[in-house]
Design a protein around this motif. Structure first.
Motif, short mmCIF file in Angstrom:
data_model
loop_
_atom_site.label_atom_id
_atom_site.label_comp_id
_atom_site.label_asym_id
_atom_site.label_seq_id
_atom_site.Cartn_x
_atom_site.Cartn_y
_atom_site.Cartn_z
N SER A 1 0.83 -1.21 0.00
CA SER A 1 0.00 0.00 0.00
C SER A 1 0.86 1.26 0.00
CB SER A 1 -0.93 -0.01 1.22
OG SER A 1 -1.77 -1.14 1.22
N ILE A 2 1.94 1.24 0.80
CA ILE A 2 2.85 2.39 0.82
C ILE A 2 3.49 2.58 -0.55
CG2 ILE A 2 4.92 3.36 1.89
CD1 ILE A 2 4.26 1.73 4.38
N ALA A 3 3.93 1.47 -1.15
CA ALA A 3 4.56 1.55 -2.47
C ALA A 3 3.59 2.06 -3.53
CB ALA A 3 5.09 0.17 -2.86
N LEU A 4 2.33 1.63 -3.44
CA LEU A 4 1.32 2.07 -4.40
C LEU A 4 1.09 3.58 -4.30
CD1 LEU A 4 -0.74 1.22 -6.56
CD2 LEU A 4 -2.39 0.86 -4.71
N GLN B 1 -5.55 13.53 -9.62
CA GLN B 1 -6.14 13.93 -8.36
C GLN B 1 -5.50 13.20 -7.17
OE1 GLN B 1 -10.39 13.54 -8.56
NE2 GLN B 1 -10.59 14.88 -10.34
N VAL B 2 -5.25 11.90 -7.33
CA VAL B 2 -4.60 11.15 -6.25
C VAL B 2 -3.20 11.71 -6.00
CG1 VAL B 2 -3.67 8.91 -5.57
CG2 VAL B 2 -5.93 9.05 -6.60
N ILE C 1 -0.83 0.68 14.01
CA ILE C 1 -0.47 2.08 13.78
C ILE C 1 -0.28 2.36 12.30
CG2 ILE C 1 1.30 3.84 14.22
CD1 ILE C 1 1.76 2.62 16.93
N ALA C 2 0.32 1.42 11.58
CA ALA C 2 0.51 1.59 10.14
C ALA C 2 -0.84 1.76 9.44
CB ALA C 2 1.27 0.40 9.56
N GLY C 3 -1.83 0.99 9.87
CA GLY C 3 -3.16 1.11 9.28
C GLY C 3 -3.80 2.45 9.55
N MET C 4 -3.60 3.00 10.75
CA MET C 4 -4.16 4.30 11.07
C MET C 4 -3.51 5.41 10.23
SD MET C 4 -4.67 4.12 15.20
CE MET C 4 -5.66 5.63 15.19
N ILE C 5 -2.20 5.27 9.98
CA ILE C 5 -1.51 6.26 9.15
C ILE C 5 -1.97 6.18 7.70
CG2 ILE C 5 0.76 6.94 8.27
CD1 ILE C 5 1.94 6.03 10.94
N LEU C 6 -2.22 4.96 7.23
CA LEU C 6 -2.61 4.77 5.83
C LEU C 6 -4.12 4.89 5.62
CD1 LEU C 6 -0.36 1.70 4.96
CD2 LEU C 6 -0.04 4.03 4.15
N ALA C 7 -4.90 4.95 6.70
CA ALA C 7 -6.36 4.88 6.58
C ALA C 7 -6.93 5.97 5.70
CB ALA C 7 -6.99 4.94 7.98
N VAL C 8 -6.63 7.23 6.02
CA VAL C 8 -7.21 8.34 5.27
C VAL C 8 -6.67 8.42 3.84
CG1 VAL C 8 -7.51 10.84 5.21
CG2 VAL C 8 -7.76 9.62 7.35
N PRO C 9 -5.34 8.27 3.60
CA PRO C 9 -4.89 8.24 2.20
C PRO C 9 -5.55 7.15 1.37
CG PRO C 9 -3.02 8.60 3.64
CD PRO C 9 -4.20 8.31 4.54
N LEU C 10 -5.73 5.95 1.93
CA LEU C 10 -6.39 4.88 1.18
C LEU C 10 -7.86 5.21 0.94
CD1 LEU C 10 -4.88 1.69 2.89
CD2 LEU C 10 -4.37 2.57 0.61
N THR C 11 -8.54 5.74 1.96
CA THR C 11 -9.95 6.11 1.81
C THR C 11 -10.11 7.23 0.79
OG1 THR C 11 -10.33 5.48 4.12
CG2 THR C 11 -12.02 6.80 3.05
N ALA C 12 -9.23 8.23 0.85
CA ALA C 12 -9.29 9.33 -0.11
C ALA C 12 -9.04 8.85 -1.53
CB ALA C 12 -8.26 10.40 0.27
N THR C 13 -8.10 7.90 -1.69
CA THR C 13 -7.83 7.35 -3.02
C THR C 13 -9.05 6.62 -3.55
OG1 THR C 13 -5.48 7.11 -2.45
CG2 THR C 13 -6.30 5.83 -4.32
N LEU C 14 -9.72 5.85 -2.70
CA LEU C 14 -10.94 5.15 -3.13
C LEU C 14 -12.04 6.13 -3.53
CD1 LEU C 14 -11.22 2.21 -0.55
CD2 LEU C 14 -10.73 2.05 -2.99
N LYS C 15 -12.20 7.20 -2.76
CA LYS C 15 -13.23 8.19 -3.08
C LYS C 15 -12.95 8.87 -4.42
CE LYS C 15 -15.86 12.05 -1.14
NZ LYS C 15 -15.74 13.01 -2.23
#
Length: 363
Positions: free
Chosen positions: A44-47, A203-204, A320-334
């Protein structure tokens, strides 16, 4: 008045089966995300990083630079920067973990002072005095908590090899998707698909670059403030603020309150801790409310409830890694849903009613 039983009777068996199949599929997806977190977190970080560095690789390939050379150039530069930052942060974090026992007397004194204030306040307003705070909090567990927290943060940062490996494969195909679409579909359909792909990537990328720049600026300013005020380990606190800035609201609060509490332990007076608290709060306010909106040409308009749910969900899955990536992943999906016409209603449901609309929603 509409009879609700009529609507229930209209629900066909195929619809019930589809609902149950969807729930089963969601369960298996959740189990897969949980069990494969060791691989999926660095992927996910690499993506997300690939969205940022993809234009550089495409630019080099367009100027006749071989793909292998372009990839090596990007990865070497990024790895060098990551190595230098990781070395400095690791040294600071290791020093903090080693010296944590030294702060036990100060922690004990702070707990006693807070307990005295609480008991005095309770007696003034006529409440019955409860158990002493020092009986509820054991200062000896603080060093182990610090070491465990630092250890998990360093484990998150220690996946750099897998991150760079995934980035090599993702960036190797940069610019090829549009070519494949042009070959696979008729010209009119291929143009529409290519336009959607370009909009999503742009946009991403803009969101990730803006968020990273704001987080970097926040961490740097907090480091400078703490370094000038003489708070120990300013590099570690600045790096922590950089990471936590990806977690909205909660992350900013934690990034301010942790060095403030540490300053209370370090100094005998309240002057420097309070000054550091006010300055760090001011930095978070300015960067979050003024700098960030100006770097973004559009508003993601994520629902606050969705943000909280995504933090809980990804935090439960990946820590903790999931909490850091949560909003970027959610924003990318949106952003992805906004650019797909059939999925656009989901993007609307993910947004807030009172927020600003994005460019794609305005169109």
């Amino acid at each position: 008045m509409v009879d609700s039983t009529k609507h229930l009777s209209d629900l066909k068996p195929q619809g019930v089966i589809s609902i149950f199949l969807g729930l089963i599929a969601a369960f298996f997806v959740g189990v897969t995300l949980l069990e494969l977190r060791i691989v999926l977190v660095p992927f996910s970080i690499a993506l997300l990083l690939s969205f940022i560095f993809q234009p550089i690789v495409v630019y080099l390939k367009q100027h006749k630079v071989p793909t292998v050379v372009a990839l090596i150039m990007v990865v070497v530069v990024l790895a060098s920067i990551a190595f230098m930052i990781s070395y400095v942060v690791y040294s600071s974090a290791e020093s903090l973990a080693t010296a944590s026992d030294r702060y036990l007397p100060s922690i004990q004194t702070l707990i006693e002072n807070v307990d005295r204030l609480v008991q005095s306040g309770a007696s003034i307003i006529g409440l019955q005095e409860g158990r002493a705070l020092e009986q509820l909090i054991d200062p000896s567990i603080v060093p182990s908590m610090i070491q465990n927290g630092i250890g998990e943060a360093l484990t998150f940062a220690g996946n750099t090899f897998l991150v760079f490996l995934f980035m090599l494969f993702i960036l190797a195909g940069s610019g090829e998707l549009v070519v494949k679409v042009q070959r696979a579909y008729p010209p009119d359909i291929a143009d529409r698909i290519s336009s959607v792909i370009d909009n999503i990537s742009q946009q991403v990328r803009q969101y990730l670059v803006a968020k990273t720049l704001v987080s970097l600026g926040t961490g740097l300013l907090i480091f400078l403030v703490l370094w000038i005020l003489g708070v120990d380990y300013p590099v570690f606190w600045g790096f922590l603020a950089f990471l936590l800035n990806y977690i909205p609201n909660i992350g900013s609060f934690i990034a301010v309150i942790l060095p403030f509490c540490f300053a209370l332990i370090q100094f005998d007076t309240f002057t420097i801790p309070i000054v550091s608290l006010l300055l760090m709060w001011l930095i978070q306010m300015v960067m979050g409310n003024f700098v960030d909106p100006r770097l973004m040409a559009f508003s993601l308009n994520l629902s606050p409830l969705l943000v909280i749910v995504s933090l809980i969900f990804w935090g439960w899955l990946w820590g903790i890694a999931g909490m850091i990536l949560a909003v970027p992943l959610t924003a990318t999906l949106k952003i992805f849903f906004e650019n797909i016409e059939s999925l656009h209603p989901i993007a609307v449901l993910m947004g807030s009613v009172n927020g600003r609309t994005t460019e794609s929603e305005q169109e």
